[in-house]
Design a protein around this motif. Structure first.
Motif, PDB file in Angstrom:
ATOM      1  N   HIS A 165       1.235  -1.050   0.101  1.00  0.00           N
ATOM      2  CA  HIS A 165       0.090  -0.404  -0.129  1.00  0.00           C
ATOM      3  C   HIS A 165       1.348   1.280  -0.368  1.00  0.00           C
ATOM      4  N   ASP A 166       2.160   1.150   0.836  1.00  0.00           N
ATOM      5  CA  ASP A 166       2.120   2.367   0.860  1.00  0.00           C
ATOM      6  C   ASP A 166       3.632   2.550  -0.448  1.00  0.00           C
ATOM      7  N   LEU A 167       3.925   1.367  -1.714  1.00  0.00           N
ATOM      8  CA  LEU A 167       3.929   1.976  -2.200  1.00  0.00           C
ATOM      9  C   LEU A 167       3.550   2.470  -2.998  1.00  0.00           C
ATOM     10  N   VAL A 168       2.819   2.016  -3.970  1.00  0.00           N
ATOM     11  CA  VAL A 168       1.783   2.159  -4.665  1.00  0.00           C
ATOM     12  C   VAL A 168       1.000   3.555  -4.372  1.00  0.00           C
ATOM     13  N   ALA A 169       1.348   3.921  -2.798  1.00  0.00           N
ATOM     14  CA  ALA A 169       0.683   5.350  -3.050  1.00  0.00           C
ATOM     15  C   ALA A 169       2.120   6.371  -3.107  1.00  0.00           C
ATOM     16  N   ARG A 170       2.753   6.151  -2.841  1.00  0.00           N
ATOM     17  CA  ARG A 170       4.104   6.515  -3.079  1.00  0.00           C
ATOM     18  C   ARG A 170       4.687   7.155  -4.900  1.00  0.00           C
ATOM     19  N   TYR A 171       4.731   5.644  -4.932  1.00  0.00           N
ATOM     20  CA  TYR A 171       5.334   6.019  -6.423  1.00  0.00           C
ATOM     21  C   TYR A 171       4.376   5.758  -7.635  1.00  0.00           C
ATOM     22  N   GLY A 172       3.012   5.278  -6.915  1.00  0.00           N
ATOM     23  CA  GLY A 172       2.160   5.280  -8.495  1.00  0.00           C
ATOM     24  C   GLY A 172       2.627   4.212  -9.140  1.00  0.00           C
ATOM     25  N   ALA A 173       2.827   5.017 -10.562  1.00  0.00           N
ATOM     26  CA  ALA A 173       2.915   4.729 -11.662  1.00  0.00           C
ATOM     27  C   ALA A 173       4.751   4.185 -11.465  1.00  0.00           C
ATOM     28  N   GLY A 174       4.983   4.602 -10.888  1.00  0.00           N
ATOM     29  CA  GLY A 174       6.829   4.792 -11.523  1.00  0.00           C
ATOM     30  C   GLY A 174       7.361   3.292 -10.381  1.00  0.00           C
ATOM     31  N   LEU A 175       6.072   2.482 -10.064  1.00  0.00           N
ATOM     32  CA  LEU A 175       6.707   1.392  -9.921  1.00  0.00           C
ATOM     33  C   LEU A 175       6.662  -0.121 -11.378  1.00  0.00           C
ATOM     34  N   ARG A 176       6.129   0.904 -12.028  1.00  0.00           N
ATOM     35  CA  ARG A 176       6.389   0.426 -13.922  1.00  0.00           C
ATOM     36  C   ARG A 176       7.362  -0.836 -13.728  1.00  0.00           C
ATOM     37  N   ALA A 177       7.079  -2.543 -14.214  1.00  0.00           N
ATOM     38  CA  ALA A 177       8.479  -2.882 -14.325  1.00  0.00           C
ATOM     39  C   ALA A 177       7.870  -3.794 -14.941  1.00  0.00           C
ATOM     40  N   ASP A 178       9.223  -4.868 -16.320  1.00  0.00           N
ATOM     41  CA  ASP A 178       8.372  -6.175 -16.849  1.00  0.00           C
ATOM     42  C   ASP A 178       8.475  -7.260 -16.290  1.00  0.00           C
ATOM     43  N   TYR A 179       9.201  -6.702 -14.969  1.00  0.00           N
ATOM     44  CA  TYR A 179       9.850  -8.092 -14.265  1.00  0.00           C
ATOM     45  C   TYR A 179       9.403  -8.032 -12.995  1.00  0.00           C
ATOM     46  N   LEU A 180       8.316  -9.008 -12.629  1.00  0.00           N
ATOM     47  CA  LEU A 180       8.680  -8.826 -10.931  1.00  0.00           C
ATOM     48  C   LEU A 180       8.929 -10.018 -10.475  1.00  0.00           C
ATOM     49  N   LYS A 181       9.886  -9.083  -8.602  1.00  0.00           N
ATOM     50  CA  LYS A 181       9.801 -11.208  -8.425  1.00  0.00           C
ATOM     51  C   LYS A 181       8.496 -10.539  -6.920  1.00  0.00           C
ATOM     52  N   VAL A 182       7.569 -11.525  -6.833  1.00  0.00           N
ATOM     53  CA  VAL A 182       6.405 -11.733  -6.435  1.00  0.00           C
ATOM     54  C   VAL A 182       6.571 -12.132  -4.830  1.00  0.00           C
ATOM     55  N   GLY A 183       6.019 -11.226  -4.044  1.00  0.00           N
ATOM     56  CA  GLY A 183       6.412 -10.984  -2.353  1.00  0.00           C
ATOM     57  C   GLY A 183       5.901 -11.934  -1.764  1.00  0.00           C
ATOM     58  N   HIS A 184       6.138 -12.640  -0.686  1.00  0.00           N
ATOM     59  CA  HIS A 184       6.691 -13.738   0.162  1.00  0.00           C
ATOM     60  C   HIS A 184       5.915 -15.272  -0.878  1.00  0.00           C
ATOM     61  N   HIS A 185       6.993 -15.390  -1.164  1.00  0.00           N
ATOM     62  CA  HIS A 185       6.172 -16.446  -2.413  1.00  0.00           C
ATOM     63  C   HIS A 185       4.819 -16.411  -2.720  1.00  0.00           C
ATOM     64  N   GLY A 186       4.383 -15.866  -2.804  1.00  0.00           N
ATOM     65  CA  GLY A 186       3.024 -15.797  -3.891  1.00  0.00           C
ATOM     66  C   GLY A 186       1.889 -16.103  -2.733  1.00  0.00           C
ATOM     67  N   SER A 187       1.941 -16.194  -1.693  1.00  0.00           N
ATOM     68  CA  SER A 187       1.524 -16.071  -0.452  1.00  0.00           C
ATOM     69  C   SER A 187       0.356 -14.566  -0.588  1.00  0.00           C
ATOM     70  N   ARG A 188      -1.237 -15.267   0.002  1.00  0.00           N
ATOM     71  CA  ARG A 188      -2.351 -14.442  -0.099  1.00  0.00           C
ATOM     72  C   ARG A 188      -2.119 -12.898   0.369  1.00  0.00           C
ATOM     73  N   THR A 189      -1.605 -12.609   1.289  1.00  0.00           N
ATOM     74  CA  THR A 189      -1.396 -11.658   1.964  1.00  0.00           C
ATOM     75  C   THR A 189      -0.658 -10.939   0.857  1.00  0.00           C
ATOM     76  N   SER A 190       0.434 -11.238  -0.105  1.00  0.00           N
ATOM     77  CA  SER A 190       0.844 -10.396  -1.144  1.00  0.00           C
ATOM     78  C   SER A 190      -0.230 -10.230  -2.359  1.00  0.00           C
ATOM     79  N   THR A 191       1.384  -9.128  -3.318  1.00  0.00           N
ATOM     80  CA  THR A 191       0.519  -9.345  -4.788  1.00  0.00           C
ATOM     81  C   THR A 191      -0.823  -8.944  -4.951  1.00  0.00           C
ATOM     82  N   SER A 192      -0.777  -7.938  -4.506  1.00  0.00           N
ATOM     83  CA  SER A 192      -2.483  -7.176  -4.558  1.00  0.00           C
ATOM     84  C   SER A 192      -2.709  -6.490  -5.727  1.00  0.00           C
TER      85      SER A 192
END
Length: 811
Positions: free
Chosen positions: A717-744
């Motif tokens: 939430h903090d990342l999206v609020a602070r950077y928004g579209a500045g987070l744009r990336a071609d490759y994402l290393k998914v957080g917390h091994h694919g847990s349901r609490t990550s990758t919103s």
């Protein structure tokens, strides 16, 4: 020159198996060797060698495919680690490590918490009663999980080794009741092994008991520092069941039998005593190999010795080359993947070295005084055995030590002349307690001396020579060079007048001018140099950005290779509750294969053991420029392992940097930029470590990658609020091994990745990756890979286009 045809065909069969995993290098090597040997081979031998190579390769490929299909079937059937019940039978001789024993069992259909796993299934079980043996039938309740294979494209493939073992499940036997005892020779051997183990533990000193069990039973239960010392010093063979052990144990019994038979006149008249003893010695060699643990080296030496005894029993003189050929042929016939058994290969290579170089090196020593001649022979034998083993040893360790030659000379009298015979004799002395303890005391003393020699030799780092990890192309070139030595070195005898490869050749020699032999040697040396330069070039990242998500099981490890040649390591995995060190097992071999001896930055995203567990091993072996850490672990406490990591970094003068000095200060490597996005300006007190993960964005030109550690809802939430579209990336290393609490959904909308990876292990008990996360990735059009299914994932870009590479096709 006429080569031994049986040996040529047997070697071709062994070599053919390597074509199953490295077809092009294996085929090129085979073609080159056949061109060299063709003039000296009969046509039928040439045809048989080609057929053996091709057939062996096809059989190995089929064995790999069968195992992979079975592994996937069992993995999908059992799912997460489960408590299972069922029946089984012991199929391998139990071994002991620490206070627990382990064995392989063939299990019938299992009930695993409501899931049915159809048998038969091979499983490695830990636990059970010490009197277990092969053939015992049992009922059990066990905590089982699929075997974990680390599949990384930049390291040696682990599949052939796993396929050789055939084990698809492993775990702890919680309750095991024997329903029927096994019987027969193998069960009897296991009873003797259990007795020998118990007597060693009861009578040997604690400092020597592990070494005695290795020497007698083939069990590797040394302390980690001792195991490392024996490997580094080149003395591991003294604790391995080898040809020396077999010759001493079996040949001594055969000699005693011959002396005994001579005393009976009727028997001596009916049979030649020596031939009768040799006839009995052949099966005795095989029984001893089984008793000694049944390693690849033990069986190879046993088949060779059994063949030699059988030939003598027939009244003929055994031929070394033919005996070696028979042992290789039987090894191939029994095991479709024996070429991937390093102990089998080392045993065969050492034998080849002794036959090929032994007499050449020892003949000039015959005129020396007795003591000097003894030392010289020991040195010559060590060098002769080590030369052909060097490429294989280079796979096992990053250094070869010259101290090993001297160490072998010093340790051999204690290890082979005292410890070995006393340890083997000790097995028979239980009825005589005082004598048993006396023999154990002498053997313990000799083994402790060998251990001290190993430690001192390993500590002599100034005598160690760093060696690169051989690629399949290196081995192809070594095979070609060995063939050239056999063919064209055979008439370059030197002072002895004996052909270099006389142990393997007979008859007519090929005339080859000395100048061409030198040209060949120079060509091989230049080829090795060019291959090494190519390997170094391939491991570098000049002008490109390469992101590699390594397969470390249930953990995270990411290698970032930058356009200026720099490299960063972000986490190094860590198998929680498992003795496997992912730093030593996965990360270091990958770095070594890439010829990387330095990491510019090591990043610990957050202080959890599945991220930092492998870092100490890397930090000990690799030059590290600096260590990035959130600081939360030091401020709030994260356990002794984390604290020791920071202490190790500071002891090695590696600066530890925190977000306060990193946020807002992107690092540039050529045209690439790495910036720390969170937590800035520092970790948030009161939040969990996951939501304080260091989050990195790596950019080259138009392409970017985002590494999120184990970031969960709050940090996302903090990342999206602070950077928004500045987070744009071609490759994402998914957080917390694919847990349901990550990758919103919000994060995925901001990042809009094309590719994503989820680093989870087949043995994880959390159910990672969770279905909702996988579904969200699919809904956002992301091509996502589970590393437990695809192995390592490599994303490469030049700033405009990009490409990906997987260690294997997902199953």
């Amino acid at each position: 020159m006429r080569l031994d045809g049986v040996l040529i065909v047997a070697v071709a069969a062994v070599a053919g198996q390597t074509a199953a995993v490295a077809p092009l290098p294996a085929l090129c090597a085979a073609a080159g060797v056949l061109v060299l040997l063709a003039p000296a081979l009969a046509r039928r031998v040439l045809v048989l060698a080609i057929l053996a190579f091709a057939g062996s390769g096809w059989r190995a490929r089929a064995a790999l495919e069968r195992f992979e299909v079975e592994r996937v079937r069992v993995r999908d059937a059992i799912g997460a680690p489960s408590r299972c019940s069922g029946e089984g039978v012991v199929v391998s001789s139990p071994t002991q490590s620490g206070n627990a024993q382990s064995f392989v069992a063939e299990l019938g259909t299992l009930d695993c918490e409501g899931q049915s796993v159809r048998g038969p299934v091979l499983a490695r079980l830990h636990g059970g009663a010490p009197e277990l043996g092969r053939g015992d039938h049992f009922e059990l309740v066990a905590q089982l999980a699929p075997v974990q294979l680390f599949r990384n494209a930049a390291a040696h493939d682990t599949l052939p080794g796993a396929a050789r073992r055939g084990v698809t499940l492993s775990g702890a036997a919680l309750a095991l009741d024997v329903t029927a005892r096994g019987h027969g020779v193998r069960r009897a051997i296991d009873r003797v092994r259990a007795h020998a183990r118990s007597r060693i533990l009861a009578t040997f000193s604690s400092a020597a008991a592990g070494m005695a069990r290795a020497l007698v039973l083939g069990e590797n239960d040394l302390e980690p520092e001792d195991d490392a010392a024996f490997r580094k010093s080149g003395l591991s063979h003294m604790l391995a069941v080898s040809g020396t052990h077999l010759v001493f144990a079996v040949a001594s019994v055969v000699a005693a039998l011959a002396a005994f038979f001579v005393r009976f006149e009727a028997l001596a008249l009916a049979f030649e005593a020596r031939r009768l003893a040799c006839f009995l010695g052949a099966p005795l060699a095989l029984i001893y190999a089984d008793f000694a643990g049944g390693s690849g080296s033990a069986w190879r030496a046993a088949w060779m010795l059994a063949f030699a005894f059988f030939v003598r029993a027939m009244g003929r003189a055994p031929d070394g080359a033919r005996a070696l050929a028979v042992s290789l042929a039987i090894g191939v016939a029994r095991d479709a993947l024996v070429a991937f058994d390093i102990s089998f290969l080392l045993s065969a290579a050492a034998t080849v070295g002794l036959f090929t170089f032994g007499r050449v090196l020892t003949r000039p020593l015959e005129r020396l005084p007795k003591v000097a001649r003894y030392v010289g022979h020991a040195v010559a034998a060590t060098i002769a055995a080590m030369l052909p083993c060097a490429p294989l040893l280079a796979v096992l360790a990053p250094e070869l030590t010259m101290a090993g030659v001297l160490a072998n000379v010093i340790a051999a009298p204690f290890g082979e002349t005292i410890a070995l015979p006393f340890c083997l004799t000790h097995v028979l002395l239980a009825p005589f307690p005082l004598l048993e303890r006396g023999v154990a005391l002498v053997a313990s003393g000799a083994l402790v001396v060998v251990k001290h020699v190993a430690r001192e030799s390993a500590a002599a780092t100034w005598l160690s020579v760093p060696v690169p990890d051989p690629t399949p192309w290196h081995f192809a070139l070594f095979a070609f060079g060995a063939a050239a030595l056999v063919v064209y070195g055979s008439n370059g005898a030197g002072t002895s007048g004996r052909p270099v490869a006389a142990g393997f050749t007979r008859g007519l020699e090929l005339a080859w001018p000395r100048v061409w032999r030198r040209v060949c040697a120079l060509g091989l040396a230049v080829s090795v140099l060019l291959l090494e330069l190519g390997a170094k070039r391939g491991g570098r990242s000049a002008g490109i950005l390469r992101m590699t998500a390594l397969d470390v099981g249930q953990g995270d490890a990411n290698l970032v290779e930058l356009p200026d040649g720099a490299a960063w390591l972000v986490d190094a995995g860590g198998m929680v509750g498992n003795p496997v060190d992912t730093g030593a097992t996965v990360v270091l071999p990958v770095l070594r294969q890439k010829r990387r001896t330095r990491l510019d930055v090591m990043v610990l995203t957050h202080p959890h053991p599945d991220h930092f567990g492998g870092l100490p091993a890397v930090l000990l072996e690799i030059d590290v420029g600096e260590l990035w850490d959130s600081g939360q672990g030091e401020a709030e406490g994260a356990g002794s392992t984390y604290a020791s990591l920071l202490a190790l970094a500071r002891a090695r003068h590696v600066p530890v940097r925190r977000p306060a000095e990193l946020c807002g200060h992107p690092r540039r490597h050529g045209a690439a930029t790495i910036e720390l996005l969170a937590p800035c300006p520092g970790f948030v007190p009161g939040r969990g470590a996951n939501d304080n993960s260091l989050v990195l964005r790596v950019t080259l030109g138009e392409r970017s990658a985002l590494l999120t550690g184990d970031a969960e809802t709050l940090e996302e939430h903090d990342l999206v609020a602070r950077y928004g579209a500045g987070l744009r990336a071609d490759y994402l290393k998914v957080g917390h091994h694919g847990s349901r609490t990550s990758t919103s959904d919000a994060l995925l909308a901001a990042v809009a990745p094309t590719w994503a990876t989820m680093s989870s292990g087949v043995r994880n008990r959390f159910g990672h990756p969770h279905a909702p996360t996988v579904e969200r990735l699919l809904a956002h059009g992301v091509t996502a890979f589970r590393l437990d299914r695809s192995g390592s994932f490599e994303w490469t870009t030049d700033g405009r286009s990009s490409e990906v590479r997987l260690a294997m096709l997902p199953r």
